[in-house]
Each structure stands twice: as structure tokens, then as C-alpha cells.
Scaffold this active site. Sequence first.
Site, short mmCIF file in Angstrom:
data_model
loop_
_atom_site.label_atom_id
_atom_site.label_comp_id
_atom_site.label_asym_id
_atom_site.label_seq_id
_atom_site.Cartn_x
_atom_site.Cartn_y
_atom_site.Cartn_z
CD GLU A 1 -5.75 0.83 -10.42
OE1 GLU A 1 -4.47 1.15 -11.07
OE2 GLU A 1 -6.65 1.52 -10.50
CD GLU B 1 -7.82 -0.46 -15.58
OE1 GLU B 1 -7.91 -0.32 -14.33
OE2 GLU B 1 -7.29 -1.88 -15.88
#
Length: 276
Positions: free
Chosen positions: A128, A148
Amino acid sequence: MNAPQAPKADAQIDVFAHAFDHILVDRNGPIFEVTINRPGSYNALFGPAHRELETVFDAYENDPSLWVAIITGAGDKTFCSGNDLKATNEGGDILPGPNGFGALCNRFDRAKPIIAAVNGIAMGGGLEIALACDLNVAAPHAKFALPEVRVGLFAAGGGVMRLAGQIGRKAAMELILTRLHFDVARALELGVINSIAAEGQTAMDAARDLATEITLASPQAVSASLRILNRLEEEGGLVAAFPANLPLFHKLLETNDAKEGVAAFVEKRAPRWTNS
């Protein structure tokens, strides 16, 4: 006891003279270099590290003598492995500051370019951060993933939105929903990175070369270009979509599956999902 706060940029500290606990900073003329320095934790981030990154990137934006920044990870194995899941499992301080994960993922008003020198694994929040940077160069052995969902969470630092925006929805959904790991060749093909470090070069070497090229241009013209691209991102809905991320992430953290997923990761076992 409350966690200690990193010094704020508006306190007029000299970031090059300050001893940080979790990061290193250096400069090469107008080039600002930031290293996440938690190699024993695979350069994963938690609250205190986020606050230090807030301080240094605030300082970067406010210092007219710094024109380009590079962020990398300590060592040659990991750029950043994302959120510190051990701290999460122990109920520790993990929350980022107002500018999001790594102090970059929600920093929409940037006026100076940032390059990610991906020197190894960029996983979860690490990817990210790279997606939030303006340019990315990677070592040949670098690996990427948004894993995730396998620990009961989602890429709430903008990974879902940015990956889809940068490589297209179908390709992004495959990587997000399967947590598929991909190498530098695939990252280059998809457009996640700009280039792969040449033989004999490190990712940091390649990032410095790129930063030096940028410093040959007018810093004000570079800033104007970046501001226009940021405006395009805002009008495209990314900024408008971000406020929904944090409430949804906090709600997910309270589920049994999220607690189980993180615990299973820390205990190195398969999670037992209950959909509750």
C-alpha cells in the site's frame, strides 16, 4: 500509560539530528532518504513507527531544500511487511496517524514526489505504501502481495482502491481475493513498478538514479505536475472513498474471524473461520 508521541515537524526539530527509534533518515543534496528500520520485525509498522514517519514526511513537505524523497526498508529482504500483526494480536498500539499507513497512504495534498525503493517483500501495508508513492523501483528478488483477507482483514490503507485504479479491477480482484504473491516481472507488466534494478544495482541505487533525474527539472514544475495528478485522483473518487475505510476496518477488527486470523498468523497455523 499513553504511548510516547514522536516529535512534530512544527516543533522545528532537525530530523537529521534527531535519533528516531524505528526509522533512519539521510539526505543527498535535495534528495531525502527514509528507511524503515525494523528488520527484526520484517519492517512491519505499528503506532510509534507511524508517528515517526508522520514527523519526517511533514518535515520533507515543509523543507524547500528537499525536492525528492525515497522510502525503503532496512536490509535486503523486506521493504515493509505491512501491519505488525504481533502487536495487533497483543492489543498493542497499531493505529497510524492522520496521514494513514506509513504516513503516506492518506497524504493527498503532497506537493513533492516520493519514490519507493522496494528492496524485498512488499506485503499488505508495504505494498500500500508503494502504491501511494509516485514512482516505484524494485530489486529483482522483490515480491508483492495484499494478503489481508487470509488473516480476516482487508487492505484498508488504500490498497483495494489504488490497486484497482492502477492495474484494473479484474487483475486487482484476483490479487486481492486470493492474496496471490507476484514477482517483479509481473509487477512491471501490471504497472505496479516503473523499473527493476539492473544487475549489480540495489533498489536504492536505482531509486537514487531516478531521483537525481528528477532533480534536474524545476522543482516548482515537478510540484505543479504532481498537484494536477493529485487533483485528478481526487476527482476520480479516491479521496471521497477513503472515509469509509477506517470505520469498516475497525468494525472488522472486532469480529471473531479477524481475531482468529491474526492469532493464527502469529501462531503459524491455519485459521478456523466461523464467519462471525
